[in-house]
Motif scaffolding. Sequence first.
Motif, mmCIF file in Angstrom:
data_model
loop_
_atom_site.group_PDB
_atom_site.id
_atom_site.type_symbol
_atom_site.label_atom_id
_atom_site.label_comp_id
_atom_site.label_asym_id
_atom_site.label_seq_id
_atom_site.Cartn_x
_atom_site.Cartn_y
_atom_site.Cartn_z
ATOM 1 N N TYR A 145 0.832 -1.204 0.000
ATOM 2 C CA TYR A 145 0.000 0.000 0.000
ATOM 3 C C TYR A 145 0.872 1.261 0.000
ATOM 4 N N LEU A 225 -4.553 11.348 -3.834
ATOM 5 C CA LEU A 225 -4.495 9.916 -4.144
ATOM 6 C C LEU A 225 -3.323 9.200 -3.481
ATOM 7 N N CYS A 228 -4.732 7.987 -0.117
ATOM 8 C CA CYS A 228 -6.169 7.713 -0.207
ATOM 9 C C CYS A 228 -6.556 6.595 0.773
ATOM 10 N N THR A 230 -9.366 5.210 1.552
ATOM 11 C CA THR A 230 -10.346 4.205 1.114
ATOM 12 C C THR A 230 -9.726 3.133 0.230
ATOM 13 N N GLU A 231 -8.555 3.407 -0.346
ATOM 14 C CA GLU A 231 -7.904 2.438 -1.228
ATOM 15 C C GLU A 231 -6.585 1.913 -0.663
ATOM 16 N N LEU A 232 -5.822 2.802 -0.008
ATOM 17 C CA LEU A 232 -4.450 2.464 0.372
ATOM 18 C C LEU A 232 -4.204 2.550 1.876
ATOM 19 N N ARG A 318 -10.836 9.977 -9.383
ATOM 20 C CA ARG A 318 -10.209 8.696 -9.686
ATOM 21 C C ARG A 318 -8.824 8.970 -10.255
ATOM 22 N N TYR A 319 -7.956 7.985 -10.191
ATOM 23 C CA TYR A 319 -6.577 8.257 -10.617
ATOM 24 C C TYR A 319 -6.482 8.525 -12.117
#
Length: 349
Positions: A145, A225, A228, A230-232, A318-319
């Motif tokens: 991550y 990002l 982030c 929620t993702e990482l 978004r990326y």
Amino acid sequence: MELLDIGIKFILIVVIFLISLVVAMYSTYAERKVAAFFQDRVGPNRAGPWGILQPLADGGKMFMKEEIIPTRASGLLFIVGPSLAIMTACIGSAVIPWGQSLQFGSRTVDLQVTDINVGILYIFGVVSLGVYGIMIGGWASNNKYSLLGAIRAASQNISYEVSMGLSIIALIMVSGSLSLKDIAAQQHGFWANGYFTWNFFKQPLGFIIFIVCAFAETNRSPFDLPECETELVGGYHTEYSSMKLGFYLFAEYINMFISSAVMATLYFGGYNYPFMDSVAASVGPNAAVILGVVLMFAKVFGFIFFFMWVRWTIPRFRYDQLMNLGWRTLIPLAIFNIVLTGLFMTFFK
């Protein structure tokens, strides 16, 4: 340079360094209060009146938390990452003119650590080095991550530095100098010879491109990002704790402070303000200079509030949207702005 001049410069460096740390520290408090305002909450209100001692409590917590270094992390680089991030964040203020010169008898005191004729290139060089701290920290953590967050940060910074540099080229064409001191001096006052002197009125498109890129360069929402949640989980600083994590968080807020100061200097006159010559004639030159410093910081704090306002208003991209904005929208716009500036200077100046 005389010994006294060296002492004055040293004092100025220490004062700017301390101001940067204090602004970063209380930006965390302001961030939480602004978020509370937008979300109809109270925010921090326990540590001291209105919660104003909350940053001190947070700092104490950071110092006293357990220092954890993952077993498989690269020990030296794990320490170098946050150290490099905070160092590059702090040295960016060296070329920013915080005010005009103060006069004490025959001695002149410049409110700028150093004036180099390529000040803008210095700022870009420091900004480019800052991403190495993030990249090294994410790689040294030996966490997938963290590595993904570091890669995002590197590609994001590279992408948006191109647009930022192109937006600055148009400003350099107008001002004819790379020195921040010269650019600030050219914006003297607010109105002269039937024209606005502040560069925002000469380069509105360039300013919009620059401030969007500043959001991306400082990893602020909607361009956050690299961290982030929620993702990482936590992005590039997932494995960090104690003051190493504090250095990364402090570096972000110091970068936001320096970015705001650069934008105020390049586009909004810096320490200049309307009727400054009349003010100097009525209250004295030194008082007018001090007023200019106060208004410079007012502009900086206004930009910091804008950074926070956007964070709690606009959702994260978004990326792929982030990269498309950088390469397919901002770069063509910046090139168009350069061409437009060149045509205007050729036919209308």
